[in-house]
Scaffold this motif. Structure first.
Motif, mmCIF file in Angstrom:
data_model
loop_
_atom_site.group_PDB
_atom_site.id
_atom_site.type_symbol
_atom_site.label_atom_id
_atom_site.label_comp_id
_atom_site.label_asym_id
_atom_site.label_seq_id
_atom_site.Cartn_x
_atom_site.Cartn_y
_atom_site.Cartn_z
ATOM 1 N N ALA A 65 13.565 0.142 -42.023
ATOM 2 C CA ALA A 65 12.223 -0.283 -42.440
ATOM 3 C C ALA A 65 11.785 0.456 -43.697
ATOM 4 N N MET A 66 12.167 1.723 -43.816
ATOM 5 C CA MET A 66 11.868 2.475 -45.033
ATOM 6 C C MET A 66 12.608 1.877 -46.229
ATOM 7 N N GLU A 67 13.852 1.526 -46.028
ATOM 8 C CA GLU A 67 14.630 0.925 -47.116
ATOM 9 C C GLU A 67 14.031 -0.404 -47.557
ATOM 10 N N ALA A 68 13.452 -1.142 -46.634
ATOM 11 C CA ALA A 68 12.825 -2.417 -46.987
ATOM 12 C C ALA A 68 11.643 -2.224 -47.921
ATOM 13 N N LEU A 69 11.080 -1.005 -47.919
ATOM 14 C CA LEU A 69 9.961 -0.692 -48.812
ATOM 15 C C LEU A 69 10.419 0.027 -50.086
ATOM 16 N N GLY A 70 11.722 0.168 -50.253
ATOM 17 C CA GLY A 70 12.224 0.760 -51.485
ATOM 18 C C GLY A 70 12.812 2.145 -51.357
ATOM 19 N N ALA A 71 12.800 2.721 -50.155
ATOM 20 C CA ALA A 71 13.415 4.045 -49.962
ATOM 21 C C ALA A 71 14.930 3.935 -50.110
ATOM 22 N N GLN A 72 15.537 5.041 -50.462
ATOM 23 C CA GLN A 72 16.994 5.110 -50.552
ATOM 24 C C GLN A 72 17.489 6.132 -49.536
ATOM 25 N N ARG A 73 18.425 5.722 -48.737
ATOM 26 C CA ARG A 73 18.901 6.526 -47.616
ATOM 27 C C ARG A 73 19.309 7.936 -48.033
#
Length: 224
Positions: free
Chosen positions: A112-120
């Motif tokens: 869900a964080m990645e869907a907002l633009g976060a990078q793992r």
């Protein structure tokens, strides 16, 4: 003097893990609006853009990229996990009891964080006060559920009294973070069951026949 704990791994990201003394959201992020869930021991995640109108949804993790919101979860032995990709301006908070952790709440939160633009590779995570292995007795059936998922999960259990085991819940949560590619993570290593002066513990209260309503609150947000 602040009334909450912080994790160095999260640097300057506004966050805090409360003790029995509670937590003042304004001391963590002035002017913030606190957002909470109806927690149900699931692996479900809610993406938040504004405070909920009416009753909050049933879920066990919150994610946002909106400055000024303070995401909160409550625990009293389960693992509170907060996440941040400071460069992307994305944060999350998850309630990881054994059900949620086994069901994938950590991985779902990261997605869900990645869907907002976060990078793992940039995400950092911290595990707050949680019941420790020496305090967490479970039965053989629960151990079997973990080992049915992955045989290597056996390492999170040590034998206790006959037919019972001691579960390392924080260690298991950390392993899920590592397997998900979160290299920068830390456990505060605070045992809610043992440290009665600082923390509420559902299990301790149950064992003593005391009221079980006490909780800790863990929060994280983004500076406006």
């Amino acid at each position: 003097m602040r009334d909450f704990l912080t994790a160095p791994v999260l640097g300057e990201v506004p966050h805090g893990f409360s003790t029995r003394a509670g937590i003042d959201p304004q001391a963590v992020l002035p002017g913030a609006q606190l957002v909470l869930l109806r927690q149900v021991h699931s692996a479900d995640v809610a993406t938040v853009t504004e405070p909920f109108a009416g009753d909050p949804p049933a879920a066990d993790a919150l994610v946002t990229d909106v400055p000024g919101l303070l995401l909160g979860i409550v625990t009293a032995d389960c693992g509170p996990v907060v996440f941040a990709d400071q460069a992307a301006g994305v944060v999350a908070a998850a309630h990881a009891g054994w059900r949620g952790a086994l069901g994938g709440v950590v991985e779902n939160t990261i997605a869900a964080m990645e869907a907002l633009g976060a990078q793992r590779e940039r995400i950092r995570a911290a595990i707050g006060p949680t019941i420790a292995q020496e305090s967490y007795e479970v039965d053989a059936g629960l151990r079997e559920r973990f080992c049915d998922q992955a045989v290597e999960n056996e390492r999170f259990f040590v034998e206790g009294r006959e037919g019972h085991y001691q579960l390392d819940l924080p260690g298991y949560i950390e392993s899920r973070l590592a397997l998900a590619g979160i290299e920068q993570h830390a456990d505060l290593a605070c045992d809610t069951y043992v440290d009665e002066a600082r923390f509420c513990s559902y299990r301790r209260a149950t064992h003593r026949g005391e009221p079980t309503g006490g909780r800790q609150t863990s929060v994280i947000g983004i500076l406006p």
